[in-house]
Write a protein that holds these residues in place. Structure first.
Motif, PDB file in Angstrom:
ATOM      1  N   ARG A  25     -11.096   7.097  -5.781  1.00 37.42           N
ATOM      2  CA  ARG A  25     -11.675   5.742  -5.840  1.00 37.42           C
ATOM      3  C   ARG A  25     -10.721   4.753  -6.500  1.00 37.42           C
ATOM      4  O   ARG A  25     -10.551   3.642  -6.029  1.00 37.42           O
ATOM      5  CB  ARG A  25     -13.001   5.753  -6.595  1.00 37.42           C
ATOM      6  CG  ARG A  25     -14.144   6.217  -5.760  1.00 37.42           C
ATOM      7  CD  ARG A  25     -15.441   5.995  -6.485  1.00 37.42           C
ATOM      8  NE  ARG A  25     -16.556   6.462  -5.686  1.00 37.42           N
ATOM      9  CZ  ARG A  25     -17.740   6.708  -6.159  1.00 37.42           C
ATOM     10  NH1 ARG A  25     -17.997   6.538  -7.449  1.00 37.42           N
ATOM     11  NH2 ARG A  25     -18.701   7.123  -5.371  1.00 37.42           N
ATOM     12  N   TYR A  26     -10.118   5.144  -7.605  1.00 34.84           N
ATOM     13  CA  TYR A  26      -9.195   4.263  -8.305  1.00 34.84           C
ATOM     14  C   TYR A  26      -8.034   3.872  -7.392  1.00 34.84           C
ATOM     15  O   TYR A  26      -7.691   2.698  -7.264  1.00 34.84           O
ATOM     16  CB  TYR A  26      -8.674   4.938  -9.583  1.00 34.84           C
ATOM     17  CG  TYR A  26      -7.640   4.099 -10.292  1.00 34.84           C
ATOM     18  CD1 TYR A  26      -8.007   2.933 -10.950  1.00 34.84           C
ATOM     19  CD2 TYR A  26      -6.298   4.450 -10.276  1.00 34.84           C
ATOM     20  CE1 TYR A  26      -7.064   2.140 -11.590  1.00 34.84           C
ATOM     21  CE2 TYR A  26      -5.344   3.666 -10.910  1.00 34.84           C
ATOM     22  CZ  TYR A  26      -5.737   2.511 -11.564  1.00 34.84           C
ATOM     23  OH  TYR A  26      -4.803   1.725 -12.173  1.00 34.84           O
ATOM     24  N   SER A  76       0.821  -1.204   0.000  1.00 28.34           N
ATOM     25  CA  SER A  76       0.000   0.000   0.000  1.00 28.34           C
ATOM     26  C   SER A  76       0.861   1.262   0.000  1.00 28.34           C
ATOM     27  O   SER A  76       1.911   1.306   0.624  1.00 28.34           O
ATOM     28  CB  SER A  76      -0.886  -0.022   1.245  1.00 28.34           C
ATOM     29  OG  SER A  76      -1.596   1.171   1.372  1.00 28.34           O
ATOM     30  N   LEU A  77       0.390   2.260  -0.714  1.00 26.89           N
ATOM     31  CA  LEU A  77       1.027   3.572  -0.717  1.00 26.89           C
ATOM     32  C   LEU A  77       0.182   4.537   0.110  1.00 26.89           C
ATOM     33  O   LEU A  77      -1.039   4.396   0.203  1.00 26.89           O
ATOM     34  CB  LEU A  77       1.142   4.121  -2.138  1.00 26.89           C
ATOM     35  CG  LEU A  77       2.164   3.482  -3.050  1.00 26.89           C
ATOM     36  CD1 LEU A  77       1.972   3.966  -4.484  1.00 26.89           C
ATOM     37  CD2 LEU A  77       3.574   3.774  -2.570  1.00 26.89           C
ATOM     38  N   ARG A  78       0.853   5.537   0.657  1.00 26.81           N
ATOM     39  CA  ARG A  78       0.162   6.643   1.340  1.00 26.81           C
ATOM     40  C   ARG A  78       0.183   7.804   0.352  1.00 26.81           C
ATOM     41  O   ARG A  78       1.253   8.360   0.061  1.00 26.81           O
ATOM     42  CB  ARG A  78       0.871   6.978   2.642  1.00 26.81           C
ATOM     43  CG  ARG A  78       0.879   5.778   3.600  1.00 26.81           C
ATOM     44  CD  ARG A  78       1.863   5.942   4.697  1.00 26.81           C
ATOM     45  NE  ARG A  78       3.216   6.059   4.135  1.00 26.81           N
ATOM     46  CZ  ARG A  78       4.324   5.954   4.856  1.00 26.81           C
ATOM     47  NH1 ARG A  78       4.264   5.715   6.139  1.00 26.81           N
ATOM     48  NH2 ARG A  78       5.507   6.094   4.284  1.00 26.81           N
ATOM     49  N   ILE A  79      -0.983   8.130  -0.175  1.00 20.90           N
ATOM     50  CA  ILE A  79      -1.078   9.090  -1.278  1.00 20.90           C
ATOM     51  C   ILE A  79      -1.849  10.332  -0.824  1.00 20.90           C
ATOM     52  O   ILE A  79      -2.860  10.225  -0.125  1.00 20.90           O
ATOM     53  CB  ILE A  79      -1.777   8.444  -2.494  1.00 20.90           C
ATOM     54  CG1 ILE A  79      -0.988   7.202  -2.950  1.00 20.90           C
ATOM     55  CG2 ILE A  79      -1.933   9.451  -3.631  1.00 20.90           C
ATOM     56  CD1 ILE A  79      -1.671   6.384  -4.019  1.00 20.90           C
ATOM     57  N   VAL A 105       3.691  10.605   3.760  1.00 19.93           N
ATOM     58  CA  VAL A 105       3.179  10.473   2.404  1.00 19.93           C
ATOM     59  C   VAL A 105       4.255   9.869   1.500  1.00 19.93           C
ATOM     60  O   VAL A 105       5.420  10.243   1.591  1.00 19.93           O
ATOM     61  CB  VAL A 105       2.739  11.865   1.859  1.00 19.93           C
ATOM     62  CG1 VAL A 105       2.354  11.793   0.404  1.00 19.93           C
ATOM     63  CG2 VAL A 105       1.594  12.417   2.692  1.00 19.93           C
ATOM     64  N   ASP A 106       3.849   8.929   0.664  1.00 23.21           N
ATOM     65  CA  ASP A 106       4.748   8.333  -0.320  1.00 23.21           C
ATOM     66  C   ASP A 106       4.629   9.012  -1.678  1.00 23.21           C
ATOM     67  O   ASP A 106       5.594   9.056  -2.442  1.00 23.21           O
ATOM     68  CB  ASP A 106       4.434   6.844  -0.510  1.00 23.21           C
ATOM     69  CG  ASP A 106       4.559   6.054   0.773  1.00 23.21           C
ATOM     70  OD1 ASP A 106       5.599   6.193   1.458  1.00 23.21           O
ATOM     71  OD2 ASP A 106       3.626   5.300   1.098  1.00 23.21           O
ATOM     72  N   LEU A 107       3.424   9.511  -1.984  1.00 22.13           N
ATOM     73  CA  LEU A 107       3.151  10.069  -3.306  1.00 22.13           C
ATOM     74  C   LEU A 107       2.214  11.258  -3.183  1.00 22.13           C
ATOM     75  O   LEU A 107       1.159  11.159  -2.563  1.00 22.13           O
ATOM     76  CB  LEU A 107       2.511   8.993  -4.198  1.00 22.13           C
ATOM     77  CG  LEU A 107       2.055   9.407  -5.592  1.00 22.13           C
ATOM     78  CD1 LEU A 107       3.234   9.854  -6.447  1.00 22.13           C
ATOM     79  CD2 LEU A 107       1.313   8.248  -6.268  1.00 22.13           C
ATOM     80  N   THR A 125      -3.881   4.087   0.833  1.00 24.73           N
ATOM     81  CA  THR A 125      -4.483   5.050   1.746  1.00 24.73           C
ATOM     82  C   THR A 125      -4.400   6.412   1.073  1.00 24.73           C
ATOM     83  O   THR A 125      -3.317   6.826   0.649  1.00 24.73           O
ATOM     84  CB  THR A 125      -3.706   5.089   3.075  1.00 24.73           C
ATOM     85  OG1 THR A 125      -3.735   3.786   3.651  1.00 24.73           O
ATOM     86  CG2 THR A 125      -4.309   6.093   4.037  1.00 24.73           C
ATOM     87  N   VAL A 126      -5.547   7.091   0.955  1.00 23.26           N
ATOM     88  CA  VAL A 126      -5.587   8.347   0.205  1.00 23.26           C
ATOM     89  C   VAL A 126      -6.128   9.466   1.089  1.00 23.26           C
ATOM     90  O   VAL A 126      -7.186   9.339   1.700  1.00 23.26           O
ATOM     91  CB  VAL A 126      -6.474   8.209  -1.060  1.00 23.26           C
ATOM     92  CG1 VAL A 126      -6.514   9.524  -1.827  1.00 23.26           C
ATOM     93  CG2 VAL A 126      -5.956   7.080  -1.952  1.00 23.26           C
ATOM     94  N   HIS A 127      -5.375  10.557   1.147  1.00 23.24           N
ATOM     95  CA  HIS A 127      -5.807  11.786   1.802  1.00 23.24           C
ATOM     96  C   HIS A 127      -5.973  12.835   0.713  1.00 23.24           C
ATOM     97  O   HIS A 127      -5.268  12.793  -0.298  1.00 23.24           O
ATOM     98  CB  HIS A 127      -4.761  12.267   2.815  1.00 23.24           C
ATOM     99  CG  HIS A 127      -4.531  11.299   3.921  1.00 23.24           C
ATOM    100  ND1 HIS A 127      -5.328  11.242   5.033  1.00 23.24           N
ATOM    101  CD2 HIS A 127      -3.600  10.327   4.080  1.00 23.24           C
ATOM    102  CE1 HIS A 127      -4.898  10.297   5.839  1.00 23.24           C
ATOM    103  NE2 HIS A 127      -3.849   9.714   5.275  1.00 23.24           N
TER     104      HIS A 127
END
Length: 130
Positions: A23-24, A5-8, A50-52, A31-33
């Motif tokens: 959503r994508y 998983s990435l933290r985006i 955050v990774d991205l 994990t999306v913020h």
């Protein structure tokens, strides 16, 4: 889940674009913020790992280039600009402030997938160093 998983973090003020992208990325197990503008992003980003970062260039209270300048050079994440404008000068400006990639909207998931793989590889290296 096929990949770690990435933290985006997404900065986007266009509701439909934000919904689709979020959503994508979440369906892929990330994990999306999100933030709708530069001010919110500047308040939230320093509080998160955050990774991205994926940021629109055109924001209601500034632009994605200013966002990167205000975040400073000590960023521990891969940054991607997205914009409806893709002139060479826009792409060069994005690179000059620290964006690794400049996606031209609208873009397809196929264009984002290699960037996610790159962010994953960089995140794994960073996490291994901790």
């Amino acid at each position: 889940m096929l990949h770690p998983s990435l933290r985006i973090f997404i900065v986007e003020n266009h509701a439909d674009t934000l919904l689709y992208l979020r959503r994508y990325l979440e369906q892929l197990g990330n994990t999306v913020h999100v933030a709708p503008d530069m001010s919110s992003a500047l308040a939230l980003l320093p509080t998160l790992e955050v990774d991205l970062l994926i940021s629109d260039i055109g924001l209601p209270d500034g632009d994605g280039w200013e966002l990167m300048r205000r975040l400073g050079s000590e960023r521990g994440f891969l940054a991607v600009a997205m914009s409806g404008c893709g002139a060479n000068a826009d792409q060069a400006k994005s690179r000059s402030v620290g964006y690794r990639h400049h996606l031209i909207k609208p873009f397809l998931p196929d264009e984002l997938d290699p960037i996610l793989a790159e962010a994953r590889a960089l995140a794994e290296v960073r996490r291994a160093k901790k």
